[in-house]
Scaffold this active site. Structure first.
Site, PDB file in Angstrom:
ATOM      1  CB  VAL A  11      -0.949   0.005   1.221  1.00  0.00           C
ATOM      2  CG1 VAL A  11      -1.783   1.278   1.245  1.00  0.00           C
ATOM      3  CG2 VAL A  11      -1.835  -1.223   1.199  1.00  0.00           C
ATOM      4  CD  GLU A  57      15.811 -12.906  21.970  1.00  0.00           C
ATOM      5  OE1 GLU A  57      15.162 -13.112  23.004  1.00  0.00           O
ATOM      6  OE2 GLU A  57      15.283 -12.876  20.849  1.00  0.00           O
TER       7      GLU A  57
HETATM    8  C1  LIG Z   1      14.006  -9.457  15.328  1.00  0.00           C
HETATM    9  C2  LIG Z   1      12.811  -9.089  16.173  1.00  0.00           C
HETATM   10  C3  LIG Z   1      12.622  -9.712  17.394  1.00  0.00           C
HETATM   11  C4  LIG Z   1      11.523  -9.383  18.183  1.00  0.00           C
HETATM   12  N1  LIG Z   1      11.344 -10.030  19.379  1.00  0.00           N
HETATM   13  C5  LIG Z   1      10.260  -9.763  20.129  1.00  0.00           C
HETATM   14  C6  LIG Z   1      10.003 -10.475  21.332  1.00  0.00           C
HETATM   15  O1  LIG Z   1      10.786 -11.342  21.730  1.00  0.00           O
HETATM   16  N2  LIG Z   1       8.878 -10.172  22.028  1.00  0.00           N
HETATM   17  C7  LIG Z   1       7.997  -9.213  21.605  1.00  0.00           C
HETATM   18  O2  LIG Z   1       6.990  -8.995  22.247  1.00  0.00           O
HETATM   19  N3  LIG Z   1       8.214  -8.524  20.480  1.00  0.00           N
HETATM   20  C8  LIG Z   1       9.318  -8.777  19.727  1.00  0.00           C
HETATM   21  N4  LIG Z   1       9.522  -8.069  18.566  1.00  0.00           N
HETATM   22  C9  LIG Z   1       8.600  -7.003  18.208  1.00  0.00           C
HETATM   23  C10 LIG Z   1       7.313  -7.546  17.601  1.00  0.00           C
HETATM   24  O3  LIG Z   1       7.604  -8.481  16.596  1.00  0.00           O
HETATM   25  C11 LIG Z   1       6.506  -6.379  17.044  1.00  0.00           C
HETATM   26  O4  LIG Z   1       6.236  -5.502  18.102  1.00  0.00           O
HETATM   27  C12 LIG Z   1       5.216  -6.862  16.414  1.00  0.00           C
HETATM   28  O5  LIG Z   1       5.503  -7.624  15.257  1.00  0.00           O
HETATM   29  C13 LIG Z   1       4.314  -5.691  16.061  1.00  0.00           C
HETATM   30  O6  LIG Z   1       3.172  -6.178  15.440  1.00  0.00           O
HETATM   31  P1  LIG Z   1       2.443  -5.308  14.308  1.00  0.00           P
HETATM   32  O7  LIG Z   1       1.231  -6.078  13.926  1.00  0.00           O
HETATM   33  O8  LIG Z   1       2.282  -3.924  14.762  1.00  0.00           O
HETATM   34  O9  LIG Z   1       3.478  -5.262  13.114  1.00  0.00           O
HETATM   35  P2  LIG Z   1       4.151  -6.481  12.249  1.00  0.00           P
HETATM   36  O10 LIG Z   1       4.034  -7.768  12.979  1.00  0.00           O
HETATM   37  O11 LIG Z   1       5.461  -5.964  11.899  1.00  0.00           O
HETATM   38  O12 LIG Z   1       3.214  -6.539  10.987  1.00  0.00           O
HETATM   39  C14 LIG Z   1       3.131  -5.502  10.061  1.00  0.00           C
HETATM   40  C15 LIG Z   1       2.641  -6.089   8.739  1.00  0.00           C
HETATM   41  O13 LIG Z   1       2.357  -5.016   7.863  1.00  0.00           O
HETATM   42  C16 LIG Z   1       2.834  -5.309   6.565  1.00  0.00           C
HETATM   43  N5  LIG Z   1       3.079  -4.029   5.898  1.00  0.00           N
HETATM   44  C17 LIG Z   1       3.872  -3.023   6.320  1.00  0.00           C
HETATM   45  N6  LIG Z   1       3.808  -1.979   5.476  1.00  0.00           N
HETATM   46  C18 LIG Z   1       2.958  -2.346   4.491  1.00  0.00           C
HETATM   47  C19 LIG Z   1       2.470  -1.697   3.325  1.00  0.00           C
HETATM   48  N7  LIG Z   1       2.841  -0.444   3.011  1.00  0.00           N
HETATM   49  N8  LIG Z   1       1.630  -2.366   2.517  1.00  0.00           N
HETATM   50  C20 LIG Z   1       1.250  -3.626   2.815  1.00  0.00           C
HETATM   51  N9  LIG Z   1       1.651  -4.285   3.923  1.00  0.00           N
HETATM   52  C21 LIG Z   1       2.484  -3.641   4.750  1.00  0.00           C
HETATM   53  C22 LIG Z   1       4.087  -6.133   6.815  1.00  0.00           C
HETATM   54  O14 LIG Z   1       4.409  -6.939   5.688  1.00  0.00           O
HETATM   55  C23 LIG Z   1       3.684  -6.950   8.031  1.00  0.00           C
HETATM   56  O15 LIG Z   1       3.123  -8.186   7.683  1.00  0.00           O
HETATM   57  C24 LIG Z   1      10.620  -8.395  17.749  1.00  0.00           C
HETATM   58  C25 LIG Z   1      10.799  -7.770  16.519  1.00  0.00           C
HETATM   59  C26 LIG Z   1      11.908  -8.123  15.728  1.00  0.00           C
HETATM   60  C27 LIG Z   1      12.102  -7.439  14.403  1.00  0.00           C
END
Ligand SMILES: Cc1cc2nc3c(=O)[nH]c(=O)nc-3n(C[C@H](O)[C@H](O)[C@H](O)COP(=O)(O)OP(=O)(O)OC[C@H]3O[C@@H](n4cnc5c(N)ncnc54)[C@H](O)[C@@H]3O)c2cc1C
Length: 434
Positions: A83, A174
């Protein structure tokens, strides 16, 4: 986008991460048409990306097809697309595959790596926010070793087997622990013609303690664990640049390295189109009220990492972690139904279940709201929580079997260069994350 007309109000969700999927599940078979848009056709379990990067798990075991989640949901559609913009005036989203009108829009796009404006660091270092990026790291680590056995130039060899991780948060910690275990259990056997004792794992943290969002006790325990594994920790050091060969810092300290993994910051993955007044510019997050409603808009909501919901307990918004994202998705699902029924909404209140990080075999730190503990028990708690948080029975089973195998055999059989990593050149470089 070829979405059929419906008499029901249309909810468009951008992002199938923790927040978007939790919301989707709540909207299953309710009186709305739902369209979920994501640039990947799978949900990523980011907390285990570091195990993919170090060959402990296969990528498929931490991903889950989004279409499988919504297979049995009525009037529910998925479209694979990036998007690009939100046209709030005409109530539509503009994506690579076309445009789509919405009645209600939910932004759940998560976060991306923050390089604080330094393009050279962005171009030369590795990020770890997505599966393709983790696979790149895995390839690069192994390619470095393959190259190191070929050269007689000692400084080149040292640079190839010197790994620098910038950022002492859970991801850096990690990954550092996993690399240290790889060094000990695997790399010295795989590369007997290299002096593996020379392999360095340097963890650079700008603040005065690692894991600075966790308790003091957990920080200290993690530091002790990492040091015992041979990781060098550099505190109060700020990286100023990395030109692809040498890291410079705010002191005299420099590091010659072929590999920098940048985990020093995150910012919201914004989609263009919202009024600047709705944004917290510094961290690129979207300001929302206690109902996840975006400031200045009636029918646009934001949840998860991208949303900044300020409260007395969280003056900077909730931590960018899976639990706030999941909980916000669930509460918004209930609220959207309430909204359509014109019934009162539930204000979001974060239920902090604690945080944890693992450093390696039998080593983890856990902060519960009232207790902190570390060591073997913490490690089992960490494994249990992560295993049960994965989506899908197969993923749970495969990850469990892999962990048992890796534990008994001291092994990581995923150390494969399936898709060789090519360093970015100026001509191919784009700042967008994959
Ligand atoms: C390496 C790593 C380790 C982590 N470890 C932990 C942990 O141990 N414990 C913990 O609680 N949290 C952890 N986190 C953080 C946690 O993963 C995030 O806080 C969580 O994923 C947030 O969820 P969300 O739904 O907001 O975003 P996300 O899970 O990041 O999902 C966002 C989605 O939006 C999609 N997207 C983005 N922009 C667009 C666009 N323009 N168009 C279409 N699709 C789009 C992406 O493809 C993705 O699927 C970690 C993060 C990372 C990177």
């Amino acid at each position: 986008m070829n979405i059929p007309h419906s008499s029901l109000p249309r909810v468009v969700i951008i992002g199938g991460g923790f927040a978007g999927i939790a919301l989707a599940k709540k909207l299953k078979n309710k009186k709305v048409q739902v369209v979920l848009l994501d640039k990947h056709n799978y949900h990523t379990f980011q907390p285990l990306l570091y195990q993919v990067a170090t060959g402990g798990l296969e990528a498929g075991s931490i991903a889950y097809p989004i279409r499988k989640v919504i297979q049995e949901y009525d009037d529910f559609y998925f479209r694979l697309t990036n998007v690009q913009e939100i046209d709030t005036k005409n109530q539509k989203v503009i994506a690579e595959i076309g445009e789509l009108n919405y009645d209600y829009l939910v932004i759940a796009t998560g976060s991306k790596t923050n390089y604080f404006g330094n393009k050279e660091i962005e171009r030369n270092s590795m990020a770890m926010k997505t599966i393709p990026q983790s696979l790149n790291i895995r390839s690069l680590i192994l390619e470095n070793f393959e190259q190191a056995v070929l050269t007689k130039d000692v400084s080149e060899q040292n640079s190839l087997i010197n790994f620098v991780l910038v950022g002492g948060g859970p991801t850096g910690v990690e990954l550092a622990g996993a690399l240290a275990e790889m060094k000990k259990a695997i790399l010295q056997k795989d590369y007997p013609d290299l002096d593996i004792a020379k392999m360095e794992i340097n963890l650079i943290q700008s603040g005065d303690r690692i894991l600075n969002t966790m308790s003091e006790a957990s920080s200290q325990a993690a530091e002790k664990f990492l040091t015992s594994l041979g990781v060098k920790i550099w505190k109060n050091v700020r990286v100023t640049n990395y030109d692809g060969r040498t890291i410079t810092t705010n002191s005299d300290l420099t590091f010659d390295t072929a590999t920098v993994i940048w985990t020093a910051g995150v910012q919201g993955a914004l989609v263009a189109g919202l009024d600047g007044k709705s944004l917290v510019e510094k961290v690129a997050r979207i300001k929302v009220n206690e109902y996840s409603q975006v400031h200045g808009y009636q029918n646009i909501f934001a949840i998860g990492d991208i949303a900044s919901m300020v409260s007395v307990a969280y003056p900077e918004g909730h931590p960018m972690m899976a639990q706030p994202a999941l909980q916000q998705g669930e509460v918004l699902g209930t609220n959207l139904i309430q909204l359509l029924k014109k019934e009162p909404l539930e204000a979001f209140e974060y239920n902090d279940k604690g945080s944890m990080a693992t450093i390696g075999r039998n080593k983890a730190v856990v902060d519960l709201p009232k207790y902190h503990f570390n060591g073997v028990f913490a490690w089992f708690v960490w494994m249990f929580v992560h295993l049960f948080s994965l989506i899908g029975f197969k993923n749970k089973a495969v990850v469990f079997l892999n962990w048992v195998y890796n534990y008994i055999r001291f092994d990581r059989e995923g150390r494969l260069i399936i898709r060789p990593y090519k360093k970015k050149s100026f001509t191919t470089f784009t700042s967008d994350e994959v």
